[in-house]
Scaffold this motif. Structure first.
Motif: not given
Length: 311
Positions: A1-9, A51-58, A231-236, A308-309
């Motif tokens: 799959m092309s990187t351009a077609l990848l979701s954030s996750a 960026s919310h998805v990227a932080l949530a995956m932590i 204090s409450y990042p995405p994914g909390s 995106d996720a």
């Protein structure tokens, strides 16, 4: 799959997959820097797309080994913090690379510790103290000549009050980016459960990581980190005043309260359809942060954040 077609996750998962051989005991010197560049490209794309998805995956995607997840998590935080400071992608590159490779000098030990429930041995403690210098030398042997990258790896456990290691540097001798990487390292480590440490909730981890420096952090770094993470990042996973529980969807800007996707009612029954709640309203204010594993692995991230996720 092309990187351009990848979701954030998917970009985050690809970054983890690409990083693993870079940190192995025998990475390929001929392709090491090029491989790191691929990892960074995925991370930048993930954060730029959502960026919310990227932080949530932590907090919510714990499937890969800690030795790979942790440096990716730290790099996400470092990237977003430096972006908030106005640094370009080119300027961020050196420091993201340092975050990804900060523990290359103790990769084998980290794998060992992930399976160990007993206290650290004196030999292990010694190796931990030496790993920044050993990491720098390992990177040099792999062809890294970027002084900012190398210096940040060497200094990421130093502290402005001189209490850090391996050189006990003090004051301005410790690079700002190295202090940022060290702070992100502590924060992300506190969020992770291990055989010898119980994970902390995001709000507690933030305060613990800020306080663990013994007051040696300058206010600029404290403000930057707090504004980037919150204090409450995405994914909390949180409990609301009205008894509902759900997951924080996005970073709160300034003094604004975050928006939450309520997943469970006050009787802990899963809603047929999740409900978006505004945390600024009294009944939907966050009462406390819950264990993120309530959600991790139990619900598709795309059900919360959409395409995106998608994994």
């Amino acid at each position: 799959m092309s990187t351009a077609l990848l979701s954030s996750a998917q970009h985050i998962l690809a970054a983890r997959q690409q990083l693993a051989p870079c940190l192995a005991q025998t990475p390929n010197p001929a392709s090491f820097i090029a491989q790191i560049n691929v990892v960074i490209t995925h991370l930048l794309a993930a954060c730029e797309q959502n960026s919310h998805v990227a932080l949530a995956m932590i907090q919510l995607d714990l499937n890969d080994p800690y030795t790979v997840r942790h440096p990716i998590n730290v790099a996400i935080v470092v990237n977003l913090a430096l972006k908030n400071l106005g640094h370009s992608e080119t300027e961020r590159w050196h420091f993201i690379a340092a975050a990804l490779t900060m523990n290359i000098g103790m990769y084998a030990l980290q794998n060992e510790l992930s399976q160990q429930s007993s206290a650290l041995t004196p030999e292990q403690l010694s190796q931990i103290k030496l790993h920044p210098a050993q990491g720098r030398e390992a990177l040099r042997s792999l062809g890294v000549a970027d002084s900012m990258w190398l210096d940040c790896v060497l200094q990421h456990h130093e502290a402005p009050d001189g209490s850090g290691y391996p050189q006990q540097l003090a004051g301005d001798a410790v690079l700002f980016a190295a202090r940022l990487i060290g702070l992100a390292d502590r924060y992300c480590a506190l969020l992770s459960n291990s055989t010898y440490r119980t994970s902390q909730s995001a709000d507690v981890a933030l305060q613990t990581s800020l306080n663990s420096a013994g007051g040696s952090l300058d206010q600029k770094l404290v403000n930057l980190f707090s504004q980037t993470i919150g204090s409450y990042p995405p994914g909390s996973v949180v409990l609301l005043n009205n008894g509902e529980s759900g997951v924080v969807l996005e970073q709160a800007i300034g003094a604004a309260a975050p928006h939450i996707l309520a997943l469970f009612d006050r009787d802990d029954q899963l809603y047929p359809q999740a409900i978006r709640r505004n945390g600024q309203l009294a009944e939907f204010r966050i009462l406390k942060v819950l264990d993120s594993r309530i959600i991790a692995g139990a619900m598709s991230l795309s059900q919360i954040w959409g395409p995106d996720a998608q994994i």
